[in-house]
Structures are given as structure tokens and as C-alpha cells.
Design an enzyme around this catalytic site. Sequence first.
Site, PDB file in Angstrom:
ATOM      1  CE  LYS A 107       5.800  -1.284   9.979  1.00 16.27           C
ATOM      2  NZ  LYS A 107       4.806  -0.604   9.166  1.00 16.27           N
ATOM      3  CD  GLU A 133       9.375  -6.153   7.005  1.00 14.10           C
ATOM      4  OE1 GLU A 133       9.176  -4.998   6.543  1.00 14.10           O
ATOM      5  OE2 GLU A 133       8.952  -6.526   8.096  1.00 14.10           O
ATOM      6  CD  GLU A 181      -1.780  -4.705  11.283  1.00 15.98           C
ATOM      7  OE1 GLU A 181      -0.562  -4.969  11.399  1.00 15.98           O
ATOM      8  OE2 GLU A 181      -2.320  -4.549  10.182  1.00 15.98           O
ATOM      9  N   GLY A 216      -4.788  -1.743   4.759  1.00 15.43           N
ATOM     10  CA  GLY A 216      -3.933  -2.851   4.317  1.00 15.43           C
ATOM     11  C   GLY A 216      -4.563  -4.215   4.546  1.00 15.43           C
ATOM     12  NE  ARG A 217      -6.367  -4.067  10.692  1.00 18.42           N
ATOM     13  CZ  ARG A 217      -5.700  -2.923  10.837  1.00 18.42           C
ATOM     14  NH1 ARG A 217      -4.527  -2.771  10.241  1.00 18.42           N
ATOM     15  NH2 ARG A 217      -6.180  -1.940  11.559  1.00 18.42           N
ATOM     16  CG  HIS A 232      -4.681 -36.628  16.529  1.00 14.99           C
ATOM     17  ND1 HIS A 232      -5.055 -37.805  17.145  1.00 14.99           N
ATOM     18  CD2 HIS A 232      -5.569 -36.424  15.522  1.00 14.99           C
ATOM     19  CE1 HIS A 232      -6.110 -38.318  16.499  1.00 14.99           C
ATOM     20  NE2 HIS A 232      -6.425 -37.487  15.518  1.00 14.99           N
ATOM     21  CE  LYS A 238      -3.579   2.486   2.399  1.00  9.81           C
ATOM     22  NZ  LYS A 238      -4.537   2.597   3.481  1.00  9.81           N
TER      23      LYS A 238
HETATM   24  O1  F6P Z   1       3.158  -3.545   9.719  1.00 15.76           O
HETATM   25  C1  F6P Z   1       1.811  -3.365   9.587  1.00 15.76           C
HETATM   26  C2  F6P Z   1       1.379  -3.006   8.216  1.00 15.76           C
HETATM   27  O2  F6P Z   1       1.299  -1.647   8.113  1.00 15.76           O
HETATM   28  C3  F6P Z   1       0.049  -3.680   7.888  1.00 15.76           C
HETATM   29  O3  F6P Z   1      -1.037  -3.020   8.397  1.00 15.76           O
HETATM   30  C4  F6P Z   1       0.108  -3.767   6.419  1.00 15.76           C
HETATM   31  O4  F6P Z   1      -0.830  -4.669   5.932  1.00 15.76           O
HETATM   32  C5  F6P Z   1       1.534  -4.193   6.220  1.00 15.76           C
HETATM   33  O5  F6P Z   1       2.258  -3.466   7.197  1.00 15.76           O
HETATM   34  C6  F6P Z   1       2.117  -3.960   4.865  1.00 15.76           C
HETATM   35  O6  F6P Z   1       2.096  -2.613   4.510  1.00 15.76           O
HETATM   36  P1  F6P Z   1       2.262  -2.171   3.007  1.00 15.76           P
HETATM   37  O7  F6P Z   1       1.137  -2.738   2.240  1.00 15.76           O
HETATM   38  O8  F6P Z   1       2.251  -0.679   3.027  1.00 15.76           O
HETATM   39  O9  F6P Z   1       3.569  -2.706   2.515  1.00 15.76           O
END
Ligand code: F6P
Length: 505
Positions: free
Chosen positions: A475, A195, A334, A248-249, A365, A189
Site C-alpha cells: 500500500k 480502493e 491474513e 476487519g476480517r 473435473h 473500518k
Molecule cells: O488490506 C488489509 C485490510 O486492512 C484488511 O484487513 C481489511 O479487512 C481491509 O484491508 C479493508 O480495510 P477497511 O475496512 O479499513 O477498509
Amino acid sequence: MSDARAEKEWTRAQSVPAQSLEHLFKAEPDRLSRLTVEEAGIYFDFSKTHLSREILDAFGALAEIQGLAGARDALFSGQLVNVTEGRAAEHSAERGQGAAQSVQRAQEFHSRMRSLVDAIEAGVFGEIRHILHVGIGGSALGPDFLVDALGRDAGRYDVAVVSNVDGAALEEAVSRFDPQTTLLLIASKTFTTSETMLNARSALTWMEEGGVADPYGRVVAMTASPETAIEFGVDETRILPFSESVGGRYSLWSSIGLPVALALGWDGFETMLEGASGMDRHFRLQPIERNAPVLAAFVDRYYANVRKAETRAVFAYDERLRLLPSYLQQLEMESNGKSVTIEGKPVGRASAQITWGGVGTDAQHAVFQLLHQGTHLVPVEFVAAIEPEHGLDFAHHRQLLINCFAQGAALMAGKQSDDPARSYSGDRPSTSILLDRVDPGALGALIAFYEHRTFVNAVLLGINPFDQFGVELGKEIAGSIDAGGEVRFDASTRALISRALGETE
Ligand code: F6P
């Protein structure tokens, strides 16, 4: 909203004498019909929970005091419900339910997305057999869940979703891919998540080293920040934007869902949106006592705040849904893992439960011992489907479903024995969610159900489910360590950095 009036209803719910599930079934002959809801090919059964008429009354009144109907209208009409970030939360506009302008904008974005899907299928990028999707959190969990659940047999593309910055994840994914036939999707987003950016760069290097003449020419970016993607080097024509007001989620309905659209085909993706739209309508129109997301949130609040259950467990009795618990962990924790209300006051009671779970029958199990005889109260949710996917003997599916239903019955009924070690207290709650089949429409509806349930929980608690400031500090500190920066860390952290990375401050 009135704090005092809300407190009164919480107190009312707390003072309802605890009655056993067995008693509730006897005392309420219409319990099954009242506490089961059917919508969009999904049957929800809340009857094996302790929601009594009194509890429902108290939570119904609480919902009114907390302004659930108004909050729901505000959500769907594109008002700034995410107050801390000054944004609307318009994921439902992606499936045609929302403010007219937002729905139109989402449709424009979708038609751009569709053209790209068509172009990929028409061979504009050459032969594409592999889709490498890099993204994390909301930019990975939804697509991963859906592609894993539905894309297995579609056979259109081999899709890998890589989220972890651990290079082992990317290395493993690309080990089965040919760089010449791979399309790289960068899903972010913000287009700044460290990462994802590192994974994207390494994937580009892998393509380059694999002899792809123009690796950037094989990149599609899905983002709410197109200018950042352009700066990264992605050509404007291959950027699929989505609105800033889609969290995002909550974003798998937007261009973030591109691997789903590729794996299932555009029709499959649209069917998923339609399924979600059906659940949106259900949530908007059904009265509280017939409203599946609302009843589910009442169950959550009852166990979290009245019975003080700290966790809830979700078990998918269907291999196709094995990633559902991970998907729900982000959605629920979250969104609602907060300590303050929308007004910035202490929330004053437990907020999100800790969501955990696994797959049945495997989990029986492994962890079910604790569920049947442990000292923790854990409300359990079973999710299963009537139709199997595999071509093996139906005996497999019969066994799977029998086990699922037996677990719910056993948790509720318990069994007494003279031997305490062999006694089961029973009266342990569960919810069952039974899909007619695992298909795009049903999963769209199921995910929308979970989104709305999360929203209702937030309204009852008075919190904002749409921000996530809790993830920022870590972060920030990682950034400082990376930059070898000014921040002075504690002795323990310094020793870890020095021991593992050979760096001193
Ligand atoms: O670390 C949390 C977060 O901001 C989430 O809410 C989001 O889905 C994810 O990181 C990834 O963010 P982006 O889509 O901006 O890479």
C-alpha cells in the site's frame, strides 16, 4: 509458556510413526464416534484424517503448554490479545459472548443498525430496490458470502458487493441498478482504504449523473472511524459505528453486516448471530477432545507441521457456499500468514497453510486429478448440506452428495492396479462438514467455527492472528507511485510504470 516444553511436544507429534487411515479405522473401533462432533446443526467428521490417539495426546499437551485455555479466556474477556496493535479482539461480543461492557456496547450499535434497517424498509429513503455495498477485504468478503448464500431467494433487495478498484467491477454492478432506487453502503473500518474511497466517490458520481438530487443523502457508512466518515461527507445520522476492537476480517457481525441484515431481514441477521453464539459456547465449554475448532486446528497443524503439507483445500458441495473458499482465504491467511511469534521471535515452523478450493462437483473435473494422484499431500475439506435449496428433482442433490462422499472415500481407500497410471495410492486425508441446511443460524455457527479454528492455530504456533502488517508495504509503495514521490524504484518497476502509465520518475 515454555519453548522447550512446546518443542518436546512438536517432536513427540513428529515421531509418532505414520499409520494409514485404513489401519487407524481398524485399530480404533471407536474412531468414528470419537472424531465426529455435532453442534448447532453441523456434523464435523475428522475421522478420515491421521489424528491418532498419540497425535491427539501430543497436540493436547501442546495446547496446554501454549496456554490455550487462558488464551481463550483472554479472547472472550476482552483482554488485549492483539498485542502488536494494543487491542482486544471482540468479534464474539457482537454475538453476545464477551466482556459485559463490550456486549452492551455491541448491542447499542446493533439497535442503531436495526433502526436504520427499519427506516430503510419504511421508505424513509424513498423506494429502495438496489443496495450497492462498497468495501474490500473483511469489509466485503463476509457480506458477499452471506448475501450470495442466503439472500438469493429473499427477494428483498438486489444487492451488489463491489470491492475491486478495477472500474469494470463497479460499472458492471451499476449497469443493472437504477440510481434513483439505490442505497449506497460504504463499508470501511478505517474509512481510509483507497480502493473503497475511490469506488464510493465514483458511485456518488454515478448517482449524481443519474439525477439523484442529493446523493450523499443516500449513503450509509459502516465504520469504526465515524469522524473520518463525517469528513468524507456522510451525515452523522447515517453512520453505523462499530468497535475498534473488532478486526476487519472478523467484522461481518457488526454493522459491516448491514447488507446481510437488509437481504435477510433483521430476524435473519439475529439468527445468524445466535448461530455464531452457539459455536462460541461450544468453543468455550467443550473439552479439547470434543471441541470442533480445536480438533480442526490439530488437523491443520498435523498436516502443515508434521506432514509438511503446504496447502489445504476446501470444496463446497453446495452452490450457495461457492464464496466460502475466498472468504476463508482472507480469514486464514491474513490471520496466520506470519513469520514471527507474539514475542517477535521467528516462528520456526510453517504457519498458515495456503487455503484454496472451489465448488463440487465442478472441481472434480478440474483439480481433483492432482488430489488423487499428484505428488502433493493436500488435506481436503468437504462442506455440504443435507437439504437442497432448489425446487428441481431431488436427483440433483442426491448426485451432489453422493459425489462428495465418494471423493472422500476414494481419497482414503485408493485403488491398486498393475498399471501405475491407473493406481491410486489412497491414504489421502479429508474432513467432512455436513450442515443440516444452509440457513442463517448454521452459517453463523460455521463462520464462528472457522474463526475459532484460526485462533487455535495461532495459539499453537504462538503467533498473533489479529494484526496484518504484511499488507502495508505494498500500500505504501502504491501511495508513493501515486504521488509521483521520492521513492526510487527498481528498473523493472520504473519500466512498467512508464510503459503502462506513461509516467517517468
Ligand atoms: O488490506 C488489509 C485490510 O486492512 C484488511 O484487513 C481489511 O479487512 C481491509 O484491508 C479493508 O480495510 P477497511 O475496512 O479499513 O477498509
